[in-house]
Write a protein that holds these residues in place. Structure first.
Motif, PDB file in Angstrom:
ATOM      1  N   HIS A   1     124.310 -20.751  57.596  1.00 18.77           N
ATOM      2  CA  HIS A   1     124.768 -20.330  56.273  1.00 18.77           C
ATOM      3  C   HIS A   1     125.556 -19.026  56.390  1.00 18.77           C
ATOM      4  O   HIS A   1     126.578 -18.841  55.731  1.00 18.77           O
ATOM      5  CB  HIS A   1     123.529 -20.121  55.386  1.00 18.77           C
ATOM      6  CG  HIS A   1     123.824 -19.507  54.052  1.00 18.77           C
ATOM      7  ND1 HIS A   1     124.596 -20.126  53.100  1.00 18.77           N
ATOM      8  CD2 HIS A   1     123.439 -18.310  53.511  1.00 18.77           C
ATOM      9  CE1 HIS A   1     124.674 -19.355  52.024  1.00 18.77           C
ATOM     10  NE2 HIS A   1     123.987 -18.248  52.252  1.00 18.77           N
ATOM     11  N   LYS A   2     125.075 -18.139  57.242  1.00 14.71           N
ATOM     12  CA  LYS A   2     125.669 -16.795  57.354  1.00 14.71           C
ATOM     13  C   LYS A   2     125.512 -16.287  58.782  1.00 14.71           C
ATOM     14  O   LYS A   2     124.539 -16.634  59.456  1.00 14.71           O
ATOM     15  CB  LYS A   2     124.931 -15.852  56.389  1.00 14.71           C
ATOM     16  CG  LYS A   2     125.577 -14.502  56.155  1.00 14.71           C
ATOM     17  CD  LYS A   2     124.620 -13.535  55.446  1.00 14.71           C
ATOM     18  CE  LYS A   2     124.410 -13.854  53.989  1.00 14.71           C
ATOM     19  NZ  LYS A   2     123.642 -12.783  53.278  1.00 14.71           N
ATOM     20  N   ILE A   3     126.456 -15.482  59.227  1.00 14.71           N
ATOM     21  CA  ILE A   3     126.331 -14.800  60.518  1.00 14.71           C
ATOM     22  C   ILE A   3     126.595 -13.311  60.292  1.00 14.71           C
ATOM     23  O   ILE A   3     127.630 -12.945  59.720  1.00 14.71           O
ATOM     24  CB  ILE A   3     127.343 -15.357  61.554  1.00 14.71           C
ATOM     25  CG1 ILE A   3     127.072 -16.854  61.815  1.00 14.71           C
ATOM     26  CG2 ILE A   3     127.276 -14.568  62.865  1.00 14.71           C
ATOM     27  CD1 ILE A   3     128.140 -17.542  62.662  1.00 14.71           C
ATOM     28  N   GLU A   4     125.661 -12.471  60.721  1.00 13.83           N
ATOM     29  CA  GLU A   4     125.901 -11.021  60.675  1.00 13.83           C
ATOM     30  C   GLU A   4     126.611 -10.657  61.969  1.00 13.83           C
ATOM     31  O   GLU A   4     126.004 -10.630  63.047  1.00 13.83           O
ATOM     32  CB  GLU A   4     124.599 -10.241  60.490  1.00 13.83           C
ATOM     33  CG  GLU A   4     124.870  -8.785  60.129  1.00 13.83           C
ATOM     34  CD  GLU A   4     123.620  -8.031  59.737  1.00 13.83           C
ATOM     35  OE1 GLU A   4     123.592  -7.431  58.657  1.00 13.83           O
ATOM     36  OE2 GLU A   4     122.647  -8.030  60.524  1.00 13.83           O
TER      37      GLU A   4
ATOM     38  N   VAL B   1     130.878 -20.805  56.624  1.00 11.59           N
ATOM     39  CA  VAL B   1     129.987 -19.711  57.050  1.00 11.59           C
ATOM     40  C   VAL B   1     130.386 -18.407  56.355  1.00 11.59           C
ATOM     41  O   VAL B   1     131.575 -18.094  56.248  1.00 11.59           O
ATOM     42  CB  VAL B   1     130.056 -19.518  58.586  1.00 11.59           C
ATOM     43  CG1 VAL B   1     129.152 -18.365  59.034  1.00 11.59           C
ATOM     44  CG2 VAL B   1     129.700 -20.808  59.319  1.00 11.59           C
ATOM     45  N   ILE B   2     129.379 -17.662  55.908  1.00  7.09           N
ATOM     46  CA  ILE B   2     129.622 -16.317  55.376  1.00  7.09           C
ATOM     47  C   ILE B   2     129.558 -15.335  56.548  1.00  7.09           C
ATOM     48  O   ILE B   2     128.543 -15.268  57.247  1.00  7.09           O
ATOM     49  CB  ILE B   2     128.565 -15.941  54.319  1.00  7.09           C
ATOM     50  CG1 ILE B   2     128.664 -16.877  53.112  1.00  7.09           C
ATOM     51  CG2 ILE B   2     128.714 -14.483  53.909  1.00  7.09           C
ATOM     52  CD1 ILE B   2     127.467 -16.765  52.154  1.00  7.09           C
ATOM     53  N   TYR B   3     130.639 -14.602  56.783  1.00  7.31           N
ATOM     54  CA  TYR B   3     130.666 -13.613  57.866  1.00  7.31           C
ATOM     55  C   TYR B   3     130.367 -12.246  57.261  1.00  7.31           C
ATOM     56  O   TYR B   3     131.154 -11.730  56.463  1.00  7.31           O
ATOM     57  CB  TYR B   3     132.016 -13.651  58.592  1.00  7.31           C
ATOM     58  CG  TYR B   3     132.186 -14.967  59.329  1.00  7.31           C
ATOM     59  CD1 TYR B   3     131.692 -15.115  60.631  1.00  7.31           C
ATOM     60  CD2 TYR B   3     132.776 -16.070  58.721  1.00  7.31           C
ATOM     61  CE1 TYR B   3     131.786 -16.343  61.290  1.00  7.31           C
ATOM     62  CE2 TYR B   3     132.881 -17.289  59.371  1.00  7.31           C
ATOM     63  CZ  TYR B   3     132.373 -17.428  60.654  1.00  7.31           C
ATOM     64  OH  TYR B   3     132.467 -18.627  61.304  1.00  7.31           O
TER      65      TYR B   3
ATOM     66  N   GLN C   1     138.583  -7.914  56.308  1.00  3.79           N
ATOM     67  CA  GLN C   1     138.327  -9.056  55.423  1.00  3.79           C
ATOM     68  C   GLN C   1     136.969  -9.718  55.694  1.00  3.79           C
ATOM     69  O   GLN C   1     136.879 -10.943  55.845  1.00  3.79           O
ATOM     70  CB  GLN C   1     139.445 -10.115  55.521  1.00  3.79           C
ATOM     71  CG  GLN C   1     140.776  -9.700  54.902  1.00  3.79           C
ATOM     72  CD  GLN C   1     141.597  -8.833  55.855  1.00  3.79           C
ATOM     73  OE1 GLN C   1     141.723  -9.129  57.033  1.00  3.79           O
ATOM     74  NE2 GLN C   1     142.152  -7.757  55.331  1.00  3.79           N
ATOM     75  N   VAL C   2     135.932  -8.910  55.801  1.00  3.72           N
ATOM     76  CA  VAL C   2     134.594  -9.518  55.887  1.00  3.72           C
ATOM     77  C   VAL C   2     134.314 -10.274  54.589  1.00  3.72           C
ATOM     78  O   VAL C   2     134.864  -9.937  53.532  1.00  3.72           O
ATOM     79  CB  VAL C   2     133.478  -8.447  56.094  1.00  3.72           C
ATOM     80  CG1 VAL C   2     133.672  -7.708  57.401  1.00  3.72           C
ATOM     81  CG2 VAL C   2     133.407  -7.502  54.925  1.00  3.72           C
ATOM     82  N   ASP C   3     133.487 -11.326  54.701  1.00  4.98           N
ATOM     83  CA  ASP C   3     133.088 -12.047  53.484  1.00  4.98           C
ATOM     84  C   ASP C   3     132.036 -11.263  52.713  1.00  4.98           C
ATOM     85  O   ASP C   3     131.945 -11.375  51.493  1.00  4.98           O
ATOM     86  CB  ASP C   3     132.502 -13.423  53.851  1.00  4.98           C
ATOM     87  CG  ASP C   3     133.517 -14.323  54.514  1.00  4.98           C
ATOM     88  OD1 ASP C   3     134.692 -14.331  54.089  1.00  4.98           O
ATOM     89  OD2 ASP C   3     133.129 -15.018  55.476  1.00  4.98           O
ATOM     90  N   GLU C   4     131.240 -10.506  53.465  1.00  3.82           N
ATOM     91  CA  GLU C   4     130.113  -9.825  52.836  1.00  3.82           C
ATOM     92  C   GLU C   4     129.830  -8.515  53.565  1.00  3.82           C
ATOM     93  O   GLU C   4     129.885  -8.462  54.803  1.00  3.82           O
ATOM     94  CB  GLU C   4     128.860 -10.721  52.912  1.00  3.82           C
ATOM     95  CG  GLU C   4     127.609 -10.114  52.293  1.00  3.82           C
ATOM     96  CD  GLU C   4     126.348 -10.909  52.643  1.00  3.82           C
ATOM     97  OE1 GLU C   4     126.020 -11.835  51.904  1.00  3.82           O
ATOM     98  OE2 GLU C   4     125.708 -10.576  53.674  1.00  3.82           O
TER      99      GLU C   4
END
Lengths: 302, 302
Positions: B39-42, B71-73, B90-93
């Motif tokens: 779902h997400k990768i830090e 994927v949320i980056y 341009q990070v997603d989060e």
């Protein structure tokens, strides 16, 4: 709520170690355990000294430990000869064992499940209430050779022994194949199918699930658990994998949840810290590495 | 039920390793993660390269990974300068962080909780919806310097940020002090006190409780979890102790319970097996050692 812990390291742990632990060391270790508040201690196994040389001193150990009046001293017994040996040492309890899966029973006990049932029935009749009897059903949550084990196989076996008068049954996750939703479901189904039994859960941490499975068992009102200091007790099918539920990690979790085990955490940790010297390698206990939850630390120097 | 997993090994894991992992290796690793169904990768942390040299290549890595549209980056951001750097990539989060305990905030961020609140408020206003924001609250289940952290401290902090428009909040068990009954109670209380938040649980396995705490969070209807392949990510307060929840151990448990993670277990195991080469030491994953539950074995030769 009261939780009852049975310490299996002297049997399930020591029998899996490569080194022979001297009888006097075993006795001293068990004598320490007796001062920690356990409900039960599985002291040894009355099996053939050729099959398990690590426990060839079963009689000597059983005769020479100091027994605490509040502790049940149990011993594993695989056959009639073992039962006679155990009775000659006045064990409080005989722990009978067979597997729920045909493949594991053949591999581990070299006979069919049907033969095991007959043999254990003969032991139960021979013991004739001279001591307590517990039945441990191996591979109840999965078999490393066969895979899934149908709930019905476990329930039918347990029912067979309940009908013979057995009132204490342990479901063993012999190689760490149990998972929480399965644990909850099996314990619920088996308690519905068979009443009047004191059920015990015996988990291995092979796949990291020992404490999660414990939570699931607690939700099915299971109050008796086997565990092993340092998590010792191997799994021959997964080299490097963890063994039994670590007693100190289990007690640490239960006491934080205000579930009383009667066990003195600091005392069992002190005992567990002697294991690496006895067995020649470090153990898998997380609490021994990290300390209990409220072990405080100064701020790191920056 | 769908469960959402955020992989934190590239940030929480790599920043705790002694070796510097080359940027191209990080990029290749993250590109593999992107194909696993997360779902997400830090991805990294936009912190001072002097403070955390392990992640001094934050911009380069962020710019050069191949992003999967599903994927949320995310990237950790400790201050306004970090937020500007993250936005420039341009990070997603952006993942903001502060501690629930004064002692840990002072030690980790070198300012008071009040100063952190002011600074994070300024970032939230500056970001002004140019990207998503997540807030990670450290030491939510206990502080290694202070001990217990009152639920009210956690709830009040979360409420402060919810009032500023934050809709995603992670409660972090920074040093593995959480226990199941506490996890269940805190998540229940905070969800009652503050609505409209996507809550994430971030556990460490320091004391063996990561998966048991996950079960407890699931019972409080938490569906978002942070985890780290191989359980990497250290705890500086307990040398030798385990790090984050191991992603492969977590996914293995959840999938057995028929909770869908969307993650391909074999793929993440293959990625995890590369970690010892990257970081120079073995990891704590049980599943890597033992294999998934239905890894069958022939009967041992007797």
């Amino acid at each position: 709520m009261r939780i009852y812990i049975s310490e299996v390291s002297p049997r399930d742990g020591f029998q899996n170690e490569k080194v022979f632990i001297e009888s006097e060391q075993k006795i001293a270790f068990i004598n320490q355990l007796s001062q920690c508040g356990y409900h039960k201690i599985e002291v040894t196994s009355f099996t053939s000294p050729k099959a398990i040389p690590a426990l060839k001193d079963a009689e000597y150990v059983m005769h020479n430990i100091h027994r605490h009046p509040d502790v049940i001293y149990s011993a594993l017994v695989p056959n009639l000869r073992g039962a006679e040996r155990a009775l000659s040492c006045q064990v409080d309890e005989i722990n009978l064992v067979m597997s729920c899966s045909e493949a594991h029973n053949q591999s581990n006990l070299r006979m069919s499940r049907e033969q095991s049932q007959e043999q254990l029935k003969a032991i139960i009749q021979a013991v004739n209430q001279q001591c307590q009897i517990n039945l441990s059903l191996s591979t109840a949550f999965g078999c490393p050779m066969q895979g899934d084990v149908p709930f019905l196989d476990v329930i039918n076996l347990a029912k067979y022994f309940a009908d013979l008068g057995v009132t204490k049954i342990t479901l063993c996750d012999t190689t760490g194949m149990a998972y929480p939703s399965q644990v909850k479901a099996l314990f619920q189904e088996i308690q519905t199918a068979i009443t009047g039994i004191e059920w015990t859960a015996h988990f291995h941490n092979t796949r990291g699930l020992a404490l999660a499975n414990t939570l699931a068992a607690l939700e099915s009102n299971i109050t008796h658990f086997d565990a092993s200091l340092g998590g010792i007790g191997g799994c021959p099918y997964a080299p490097g994998a963890s063994g039994n539920t670590s007693t100190e990690d289990l007690v640490h979790m239960l006491e934080l949840m205000h579930l009383e085990t009667g066990i003195h955490l600091e005392k069992i940790m002190a005992t567990s810290r002697q294991l690496p010297t006895l067995i020649g390698h470090p153990t898998d206990s997380q609490i021994i590495k990290a300390g209990p939850r409220l072990t405080l630390h100064p701020a790191p120097v920056q």
